[in-house]
Design a protein around this motif. Structure first.
Motif, PDB file in Angstrom:
ATOM      1  N   ARG A  59       0.702  -1.261  -0.087  1.00 50.05           N
ATOM      2  CA  ARG A  59       0.008  -0.008  -0.055  1.00 50.05           C
ATOM      3  C   ARG A  59       0.948   1.357   0.107  1.00 50.05           C
ATOM      4  N   GLN A  60       1.979   1.420   0.868  1.00 52.51           N
ATOM      5  CA  GLN A  60       2.608   2.506   0.985  1.00 52.51           C
ATOM      6  C   GLN A  60       3.553   2.926  -0.490  1.00 52.51           C
ATOM      7  N   TYR A  61       3.939   1.463  -1.184  1.00 47.52           N
ATOM      8  CA  TYR A  61       4.263   1.887  -2.593  1.00 47.52           C
ATOM      9  C   TYR A  61       3.474   2.728  -3.349  1.00 47.52           C
ATOM     10  N   TRP A  62       2.364   2.082  -3.512  1.00 48.07           N
ATOM     11  CA  TRP A  62       1.319   2.574  -4.275  1.00 48.07           C
ATOM     12  C   TRP A  62       0.996   4.111  -3.822  1.00 48.07           C
ATOM     13  N   PHE A  63       0.640   4.276  -2.528  1.00 49.08           N
ATOM     14  CA  PHE A  63       0.444   5.444  -2.048  1.00 49.08           C
ATOM     15  C   PHE A  63       1.304   6.592  -2.412  1.00 49.08           C
ATOM     16  N   ARG A  64       2.686   6.064  -2.199  1.00 55.01           N
ATOM     17  CA  ARG A  64       3.670   7.015  -2.737  1.00 55.01           C
ATOM     18  C   ARG A  64       3.708   7.565  -4.211  1.00 55.01           C
ATOM     19  N   LEU A  65       3.350   6.502  -4.959  1.00 55.06           N
ATOM     20  CA  LEU A  65       3.218   6.945  -6.580  1.00 55.06           C
ATOM     21  C   LEU A  65       2.145   7.944  -6.635  1.00 55.06           C
ATOM     22  N   ILE A  66       1.040   7.358  -6.279  1.00 47.97           N
ATOM     23  CA  ILE A  66      -0.325   8.210  -6.319  1.00 47.97           C
ATOM     24  C   ILE A  66      -0.124   9.484  -6.033  1.00 47.97           C
ATOM     25  N   ASP A  67       0.553   9.969  -4.812  1.00 42.45           N
ATOM     26  CA  ASP A  67       0.694  11.026  -4.205  1.00 42.45           C
ATOM     27  C   ASP A  67       1.742  11.745  -5.253  1.00 42.45           C
ATOM     28  N   ALA A  68       2.690  11.235  -5.950  1.00 48.97           N
ATOM     29  CA  ALA A  68       3.501  11.762  -6.642  1.00 48.97           C
ATOM     30  C   ALA A  68       3.001  12.312  -7.913  1.00 48.97           C
ATOM     31  N   VAL A  69       1.949  11.681  -8.540  1.00 50.13           N
ATOM     32  CA  VAL A  69       1.108  12.163  -9.784  1.00 50.13           C
ATOM     33  C   VAL A  69       0.290  13.200  -9.146  1.00 50.13           C
ATOM     34  N   SER A  70      -0.478  12.969  -8.129  1.00 53.34           N
ATOM     35  CA  SER A  70      -1.345  13.761  -7.382  1.00 53.34           C
ATOM     36  C   SER A  70      -0.752  15.217  -7.513  1.00 53.34           C
ATOM     37  N   ASP A  71       0.389  15.207  -6.808  1.00 58.40           N
ATOM     38  CA  ASP A  71       1.119  16.501  -6.632  1.00 58.40           C
ATOM     39  C   ASP A  71       1.357  17.485  -7.681  1.00 58.40           C
ATOM     40  N   ASP A  72       1.434  16.782  -9.002  1.00 53.62           N
ATOM     41  CA  ASP A  72       1.401  17.244 -10.247  1.00 53.62           C
ATOM     42  C   ASP A  72       0.151  17.913 -10.883  1.00 53.62           C
ATOM     43  N   PHE A  73      -1.029  17.572 -10.460  1.00 49.35           N
ATOM     44  CA  PHE A  73      -2.076  17.805 -11.110  1.00 49.35           C
ATOM     45  C   PHE A  73      -3.358  18.147 -10.087  1.00 49.35           C
ATOM     46  N   PRO A  74      -3.202  19.049  -9.455  1.00 49.10           N
ATOM     47  CA  PRO A  74      -4.154  19.483  -8.397  1.00 49.10           C
ATOM     48  C   PRO A  74      -5.452  20.090  -8.958  1.00 49.10           C
ATOM     49  N   ALA A  75      -5.237  20.920 -10.213  1.00 45.47           N
ATOM     50  CA  ALA A  75      -6.422  21.553 -10.789  1.00 45.47           C
ATOM     51  C   ALA A  75      -7.397  20.329 -11.447  1.00 45.47           C
ATOM     52  N   LEU A  76      -6.492  19.479 -12.245  1.00 48.14           N
ATOM     53  CA  LEU A  76      -7.237  18.217 -12.693  1.00 48.14           C
ATOM     54  C   LEU A  76      -8.086  17.489 -11.555  1.00 48.14           C
ATOM     55  N   ASN A  77      -7.407  17.134 -10.257  1.00 44.78           N
ATOM     56  CA  ASN A  77      -8.175  16.680  -9.265  1.00 44.78           C
ATOM     57  C   ASN A  77      -9.175  17.473  -8.954  1.00 44.78           C
ATOM     58  N   ALA A  78      -9.199  18.796  -9.009  1.00 46.95           N
ATOM     59  CA  ALA A  78     -10.292  19.449  -8.396  1.00 46.95           C
ATOM     60  C   ALA A  78     -11.392  19.624  -9.436  1.00 46.95           C
ATOM     61  N   MET A  79     -11.163  19.640 -10.742  1.00 45.87           N
ATOM     62  CA  MET A  79     -12.183  19.601 -11.965  1.00 45.87           C
ATOM     63  C   MET A  79     -12.674  18.206 -11.877  1.00 45.87           C
ATOM     64  N   LEU A  80     -11.963  17.186 -11.776  1.00 49.51           N
ATOM     65  CA  LEU A  80     -12.794  15.902 -11.998  1.00 49.51           C
ATOM     66  C   LEU A  80     -13.485  15.556 -10.743  1.00 49.51           C
ATOM     67  N   GLY A  81     -13.018  15.939  -9.412  1.00 49.91           N
ATOM     68  CA  GLY A  81     -13.299  15.392  -8.244  1.00 49.91           C
ATOM     69  C   GLY A  81     -12.705  14.078  -7.716  1.00 49.91           C
ATOM     70  N   ALA A  82     -12.722  14.003  -6.442  1.00 48.42           N
ATOM     71  CA  ALA A  82     -11.937  12.875  -5.997  1.00 48.42           C
ATOM     72  C   ALA A  82     -12.187  11.482  -6.369  1.00 48.42           C
ATOM     73  N   LYS A  83     -13.325  11.064  -6.722  1.00 46.68           N
ATOM     74  CA  LYS A  83     -13.597   9.784  -6.761  1.00 46.68           C
ATOM     75  C   LYS A  83     -13.206   9.468  -8.530  1.00 46.68           C
ATOM     76  N   ARG A  84     -13.180  10.271  -9.471  1.00 43.59           N
ATOM     77  CA  ARG A  84     -12.943  10.201 -10.885  1.00 43.59           C
ATOM     78  C   ARG A  84     -11.330  10.194 -10.686  1.00 43.59           C
ATOM     79  N   PHE A  85     -10.567  11.222 -10.056  1.00 43.74           N
ATOM     80  CA  PHE A  85      -9.497  11.337  -9.918  1.00 43.74           C
ATOM     81  C   PHE A  85      -8.742  10.346  -9.479  1.00 43.74           C
ATOM     82  N   ASN A  86      -9.156   9.678  -8.288  1.00 42.12           N
ATOM     83  CA  ASN A  86      -8.556   8.787  -7.798  1.00 42.12           C
ATOM     84  C   ASN A  86      -8.770   7.183  -8.186  1.00 42.12           C
ATOM     85  N   SER A  87      -9.530   7.419  -9.388  1.00 39.49           N
ATOM     86  CA  SER A  87      -9.518   5.934 -10.208  1.00 39.49           C
ATOM     87  C   SER A  87      -8.469   6.351 -11.249  1.00 39.49           C
TER      88      SER A  87
END
Length: 295
Positions: A59-87
């Motif tokens: 889990r920690q391996y994947w959470f680190r990768l997910i966070d690394a990508v999430s760090d780069d796309f906060p606006a995409l996250n905000a526009m899509l919403g957490a459910k879509r973005f985290n899929s």
């Protein structure tokens, strides 16, 4: 198992994708039990089974990768919403796993990948692509090097057949939506430490950031770095064409011809525009010598 076999076994198990609920899979791709695999090389303790201990690393391996990508796309996250973005993010990483010693490049293929996966963006697919392109341009503008710039007086000494280059950090974008407004709104509304999703790790529910309405309006942007800060500067279509041509190796005269091809500018107005474009770009330090770029 010897030490090398254990290392390879654990590396494969740790990198195995999580379930949609962010848990370790019960079976491998071949149908083997991950509980039995974990027990074959990891000892349980008083609190956790072998499977549970391995799941922590998975889990920690994947959470680190997910966070690394999430760090780069906060606006995409905000526009899509957490459910879509985290899929979207785990699906992207599964197809584009980390292959570098640095996580900096992990997100580099996401804008292009997103064009082939409208199932994650729905009706706002083209808007999502524009946001992703701009957010990755931000990363590139922030990280790429800066070369000693040419001043206005240096450019005046150059002939029409001369070639000049653009700073490596400058990113030129032709976009379908004015997403610079949306991206800046997200950055203004969210503290720097709070613009990642982290939903996979903490599953927190954050208040949605109010976003400006987006109507399809083509814009041209130059994303650049100045005094260690990244800025978005809208430019006219002709300026975008001229700068793109210079970046592609055209001479000054050819770049100007490309920029104004098909336009109905009067000659005096055209000369004024060319002077305006070169003056603004020189003032911002956008130009450098082509030979220095190659060295």
């Amino acid at each position: 198992m010897n030490l090398l076999e254990i290392q390879r076994r654990m590396a494969e198990d740790v990198r195995r994708p999580l379930t949609p609920d962010f848990e370790m899979q019960q079976e491998t791709e071949s149908g083997a039990s991950t509980k039995e695999l974990a027990a074959s090389y990891i000892a349980p303790n008083a609190l956790l089974t072998s499977f549970e201990r391995l799941e922590i690393y998975n889990r920690q391996y994947w959470f680190r990768l997910i966070d690394a990508v999430s760090d780069d796309f906060p606006a995409l996250n905000a526009m899509l919403g957490a459910k879509r973005f985290n899929s979207l993010v785990p699906a992207y990483i599964r197809e584009n796993p980390s292959t570098s010693w640095t996580l900096r490049d992990l997100s580099s293929k996401l804008p292009e990948w997103l064009t082939r996966h409208p199932e994650f963006t729905g009706k706002r697919h083209l808007l999502a692509i524009d946001i992703a392109r701009l957010e990755w341009a931000y990363v590139e503008a922030y990280d790429r090097k800066k070369i000693a710039p040419l001043g206005a007086e240096d450019i005046q000494e150059l002939g029409p057949d001369a070639r000049i280059a653009l700073q490596p950090h400058i990113q030129l974008l032709e976009l379908r939506y004015p997403v610079d407004e949306l991206v800046m709104a997200v950055h203004r509304a969210a503290p720097e430490t709070d613009i990642v999703s982290n939903a996979a790790m903490a599953k927190k529910q954050r208040n949605r950031i109010p976003l400006p309405p987006m109507r399809r309006t083509p814009i041209f942007l130059a994303v650049h770095r100045f005094d260690d800060q990244v800025y978005y500067r809208r430019v006219e279509c002709e300026a975008y064409r001229m700068l793109s041509a210079l970046r592609n190796g055209s001479s000054i005269s050819d770049a100007i011809e490309i920029a104004f091809s098909g336009s109905d500018f009067a000659e005096a107005h055209l000369a004024m525009k060319v002077q305006e474009y070169f003056t603004h770009a020189a003032q911002l330090g956008w130009f450098c010598r082509a030979l220095e770029l190659q060295s």
